[in-house]
Design a protein around this motif. Structure first.
Motif, mmCIF file in Angstrom:
data_model
loop_
_atom_site.group_PDB
_atom_site.id
_atom_site.type_symbol
_atom_site.label_atom_id
_atom_site.label_comp_id
_atom_site.label_asym_id
_atom_site.label_seq_id
_atom_site.Cartn_x
_atom_site.Cartn_y
_atom_site.Cartn_z
ATOM 1 N N GLY A 14 0.808 -1.209 0.000
ATOM 2 C CA GLY A 14 0.000 0.000 0.000
ATOM 3 C C GLY A 14 0.839 1.256 0.000
ATOM 4 N N LEU A 15 1.899 1.250 0.808
ATOM 5 C CA LEU A 15 2.787 2.409 0.853
ATOM 6 C C LEU A 15 3.460 2.630 -0.496
ATOM 7 C CD1 LEU A 15 4.438 4.629 2.288
ATOM 8 C CD2 LEU A 15 6.049 2.843 2.985
ATOM 9 N N ARG A 16 4.019 1.578 -1.072
ATOM 10 C CA ARG A 16 4.707 1.730 -2.355
ATOM 11 C C ARG A 16 3.732 2.157 -3.456
ATOM 12 N NH1 ARG A 16 8.644 2.454 0.329
ATOM 13 N NH2 ARG A 16 10.319 0.931 0.628
ATOM 14 N N ALA A 17 2.495 1.668 -3.408
ATOM 15 C CA ALA A 17 1.509 2.088 -4.393
ATOM 16 C C ALA A 17 1.223 3.575 -4.281
ATOM 17 C CB ALA A 17 0.221 1.279 -4.223
ATOM 18 N N ALA A 18 1.046 4.068 -3.047
ATOM 19 C CA ALA A 18 0.783 5.495 -2.849
ATOM 20 C C ALA A 18 1.946 6.338 -3.353
ATOM 21 C CB ALA A 18 0.517 5.771 -1.368
ATOM 22 N N GLU A 19 3.157 5.912 -3.051
ATOM 23 C CA GLU A 19 4.336 6.642 -3.526
ATOM 24 C C GLU A 19 4.389 6.682 -5.056
ATOM 25 O OE1 GLU A 19 7.362 5.542 0.180
ATOM 26 O OE2 GLU A 19 7.354 4.328 -1.657
ATOM 27 N N GLN A 20 4.125 5.531 -5.675
ATOM 28 C CA GLN A 20 4.221 5.456 -7.124
ATOM 29 C C GLN A 20 3.078 6.193 -7.821
ATOM 30 O OE1 GLN A 20 6.748 4.371 -8.950
ATOM 31 N NE2 GLN A 20 7.887 3.839 -7.094
ATOM 32 N N LEU A 21 1.934 6.302 -7.169
ATOM 33 C CA LEU A 21 0.842 7.099 -7.739
ATOM 34 C C LEU A 21 1.255 8.561 -7.841
ATOM 35 C CD1 LEU A 21 -2.201 5.505 -5.905
ATOM 36 C CD2 LEU A 21 -1.809 5.488 -8.379
ATOM 37 N N ALA A 23 4.371 9.614 -7.964
ATOM 38 C CA ALA A 23 5.452 9.660 -8.949
ATOM 39 C C ALA A 23 4.911 9.616 -10.369
ATOM 40 C CB ALA A 23 6.417 8.504 -8.721
ATOM 41 N N ALA A 24 3.742 8.975 -10.559
ATOM 42 C CA ALA A 24 3.133 8.881 -11.882
ATOM 43 C C ALA A 24 2.318 10.120 -12.232
ATOM 44 C CB ALA A 24 2.255 7.639 -11.960
ATOM 45 N N GLY A 25 2.287 11.103 -11.324
ATOM 46 C CA GLY A 25 1.608 12.356 -11.619
ATOM 47 C C GLY A 25 0.199 12.484 -11.086
ATOM 48 N N TRP A 26 -0.241 11.546 -10.265
ATOM 49 C CA TRP A 26 -1.593 11.643 -9.707
ATOM 50 C C TRP A 26 -1.643 12.753 -8.661
ATOM 51 C CZ3 TRP A 26 -6.283 10.203 -10.885
ATOM 52 C CH2 TRP A 26 -7.295 10.264 -9.918
ATOM 53 N N ASP A 27 -2.513 13.766 -8.908
ATOM 54 C CA ASP A 27 -2.618 14.876 -7.959
ATOM 55 C C ASP A 27 -3.967 14.909 -7.249
ATOM 56 O OD1 ASP A 27 -4.255 15.651 -10.017
ATOM 57 O OD2 ASP A 27 -3.195 17.523 -10.470
ATOM 58 N N GLY A 28 -4.762 13.846 -7.437
ATOM 59 C CA GLY A 28 -6.018 13.743 -6.716
ATOM 60 C C GLY A 28 -5.813 13.172 -5.328
ATOM 61 N N ALA A 65 9.648 0.496 10.866
ATOM 62 C CA ALA A 65 8.670 1.284 10.115
ATOM 63 C C ALA A 65 9.297 1.944 8.897
ATOM 64 C CB ALA A 65 8.035 2.342 11.020
ATOM 65 N N PHE A 66 8.516 1.958 7.802
ATOM 66 C CA PHE A 66 8.932 2.670 6.591
ATOM 67 C C PHE A 66 8.421 4.106 6.654
ATOM 68 C CE2 PHE A 66 8.734 -1.748 5.024
ATOM 69 C CZ PHE A 66 10.003 -1.847 4.470
ATOM 70 N N ARG A 67 9.245 5.013 6.196
ATOM 71 C CA ARG A 67 8.808 6.384 6.086
ATOM 72 C C ARG A 67 8.509 6.676 4.621
ATOM 73 N NH1 ARG A 67 9.435 6.782 10.872
ATOM 74 N NH2 ARG A 67 11.085 7.268 12.303
ATOM 75 N N PRO A 68 7.332 7.278 4.325
ATOM 76 C CA PRO A 68 7.009 7.578 2.925
ATOM 77 C C PRO A 68 8.067 8.471 2.288
ATOM 78 C CG PRO A 68 5.079 7.879 4.332
ATOM 79 C CD PRO A 68 6.249 7.665 5.249
ATOM 80 N N ARG A 69 8.327 8.249 1.025
ATOM 81 C CA ARG A 69 9.273 9.078 0.308
ATOM 82 C C ARG A 69 8.752 10.502 0.197
ATOM 83 N NH1 ARG A 69 9.915 4.128 -3.923
ATOM 84 N NH2 ARG A 69 11.408 2.921 -2.694
ATOM 85 N N GLU A 74 0.322 14.411 1.013
ATOM 86 C CA GLU A 74 -1.140 14.491 1.064
ATOM 87 C C GLU A 74 -1.789 13.118 0.908
ATOM 88 O OE1 GLU A 74 -3.063 17.703 -1.077
ATOM 89 O OE2 GLU A 74 -1.096 18.582 -1.469
ATOM 90 N N ILE A 75 -1.333 12.183 1.706
ATOM 91 C CA ILE A 75 -1.926 10.848 1.730
ATOM 92 C C ILE A 75 -2.717 10.682 3.022
ATOM 93 C CG2 ILE A 75 -1.446 8.369 1.781
ATOM 94 C CD1 ILE A 75 1.104 8.977 0.185
ATOM 95 N N GLN A 76 -3.968 10.283 2.903
ATOM 96 C CA GLN A 76 -4.799 10.027 4.075
ATOM 97 C C GLN A 76 -4.625 8.575 4.504
ATOM 98 O OE1 GLN A 76 -8.954 11.445 3.534
ATOM 99 N NE2 GLN A 76 -8.251 12.105 1.511
ATOM 100 N N TRP A 77 -4.376 8.368 5.785
ATOM 101 C CA TRP A 77 -4.191 7.019 6.315
ATOM 102 C C TRP A 77 -5.356 6.669 7.234
ATOM 103 C CZ3 TRP A 77 -0.221 3.872 4.752
ATOM 104 C CH2 TRP A 77 0.806 4.483 4.034
ATOM 105 N N ARG A 78 -6.031 5.547 6.936
ATOM 106 C CA ARG A 78 -7.104 5.035 7.791
ATOM 107 C C ARG A 78 -6.644 3.684 8.319
ATOM 108 N NH1 ARG A 78 -12.363 7.116 6.449
ATOM 109 N NH2 ARG A 78 -13.105 5.652 8.054
ATOM 110 N N LEU A 79 -5.904 3.713 9.450
ATOM 111 C CA LEU A 79 -5.357 2.485 10.030
ATOM 112 C C LEU A 79 -6.338 1.891 11.031
ATOM 113 C CD1 LEU A 79 -1.671 3.657 10.546
ATOM 114 C CD2 LEU A 79 -2.639 2.403 8.594
ATOM 115 N N GLY A 80 -6.175 0.595 11.288
ATOM 116 C CA GLY A 80 -7.088 -0.090 12.197
ATOM 117 C C GLY A 80 -8.496 -0.137 11.647
#
Length: 409
Positions: A14-21, A23-28, A65-69, A74-80
């Motif tokens: 999930g983290l890598r997907a968010a980072e790559q989104l 990087a791919a130019g997703w601004d939503g 723990a990984f720290r996002p790049r 602007e990533i919303q996290w809904r944990l638990g």
């Protein structure tokens, strides 16, 4: 209103997907939802470092723990938070509490959970190992002198057995139908791993399985398929994993073994067509091995989340923009394990070989240095090496890469 991509799963994939989104130019919007209360962390040390010398969950997380790049803003996290169901056609997810969330794009990254041994007997004293909380709970039981039975001889089983033995426990490894790590390593190198484990004090039981856990309120041992009984207070179940796909039921997908995808990691409908706006990453994804012309399969290795996210995120962004995906790279699977200080490195797809050849060394003595080549239809598709310098691993990696390039051209 800004478009939203939901990443279902808040582990490494999930983290890598968010980072790559990003990087791919997703601004939503990007919302990552995960059922664990912890942020993404590194799992491989759980069966080694965390079991051997843990602290609290917070202390373990501080190390793992990984720290996002920096680009992953602007990533919303809904944990638990658990996802109960989905309606992919309508673009909605329903959470456990009944809340419904809409999405324009979806990344399936809910990963795996440990399989359990379906035998009669008490449940107390039986452990699995997938999360930080699992590792910390198990460590409290691995005191010097404890009698431990490990069921299953894959990576987690062998690593857990080695760690328990190093902590002063008396360890029995119930191998099951195959030898230690035999599927990825092959029979010759598997025998070498058994020799290593046995030489370090682990009682390896070959070609037997557990038919019952013994005891009243808590386990006191196991009965094996050959009729013998092994006394133990701690049972570690390491018999594989199950994909977390239940929340995707009812959407017309092939969920027989994870989520079926094409080479761009786009999720396929039952008729084999890619869904618009839905991709999958990590070990839940079943995707074709273009490099070796092999059918779709899941790959349960540490690098898989990163490798697949680099393919899935650009494809998702392109699809939401009504553009075809760019040509996707073909991931080269890699894996490693550490047993009593011996590093074993794997490259490629050894489990799908129809022939093995010894490239150097002696498989029965992996500590002295060995490399095994794995071939399919005469083409090298993987190498496993142990006890060799890092430079050797790089050389064998290049050999596999070069051979794969010949298959795809």
């Amino acid at each position: 209103m800004r478009q939203r991509i939901i990443v279902a799963g808040a582990s490494l994939g999930g983290l890598r997907a968010a980072e790559q989104l990003r990087a791919a130019g997703w601004d939503g919007e990007i919302m990552v939802i995960g059922d664990e209360k912890h942020p993404p962390y590194n799992r491989p040390p759980l069966s080694k470092d965390v079991l051997a010398a843990p602290g609290t969950a917070e202390e373990a997380l501080a190390k793992l723990a990984f720290r996002p790049r920096r680009n992953a803003t602007e990533i919303q996290w809904r944990l638990g938070t658990r996802i109960a169901s989905s309606n992919l056609e309508a673009g909605t997810l329903t959470l456990d509490g009944g809340e419904e969330l809409g999405f324009d794009g979806l990344v399936v990254a809910t990963g795996l959970r440990p399989a359990r041994v379906a035998v009669p007997g008490p449940s107390a004293g039986r452990f699995v190992l997938r999360t930080i909380d699992d590792a910390l709970a198990l460590h409290t039981a691995l005191v010097p002198g404890a009698r431990v039975v490990v069921i299953g001889s894959g990576f987690i089983g062998c690593e857990s057995a080695a760690t328990a033995a190093s902590l002063g426990c008396t360890v029995t490894l119930v191998e099951g139908n195959t030898g230690p790590m035999e599927r990825p390593l092959g029979s010759a190198l598997s025998r070498g791993v058994r020799h290593l484990l046995a030489g370090c004090g682990i009682d390896c039981r070959e070609r037997v399985s557990v038919v019952a856990c013994l005891g009243d309120e808590s386990c006191s041992g196991v009965e094996l398929s050959d009729g013998t009984v092994v006394d133990a207070e701690v049972i570690i179940e390491a018999v594989g994993s199950m994909a977390n796909i239940e929340w995707l039921a009812g959407n017309g997908l092939d969920l027989g073994d994870g989520v079926e995808c094409d080479s761009h990691m786009r999720v396929l409908s039952a008729d084999g067509k890619p869904l618009v706006g839905v991709v999958a990453v990590g070990d839940i994804a079943r995707y074709p091995d273009v490099r070796n012309a092999l059918p779709a399969r899941r790959v349960e290795h540490w690098a898989t989340p990163s490798d697949t996210a680099k393919i899935a995120a650009p494809a998702l962004v392109a699809g939401l923009g009504n553009r075809p995906p760019a040509e996707a790279p073909s991931p080269l699977p890699t894996f490693w394990t550490d047993l009593f200080g011996l590093r074993i490195n794997g490259i490629g797809s050894p489990a799908h070989a129809d022939e093995t050849r010894i490239l150097e060394g002696e498989p029965l003595d992996p500590e002295a240095g060995v490399a095994v080549g794995y071939y399919r239809n005469g083409t090298l598709i993987g190498v496993v090496n142990a006890g060799l310098p890092a430079q050797k691993n790089l050389q064998y990696r290049q050999l596999v890469l070069d051979a794969g390039a010949l298959v795809t051209t």
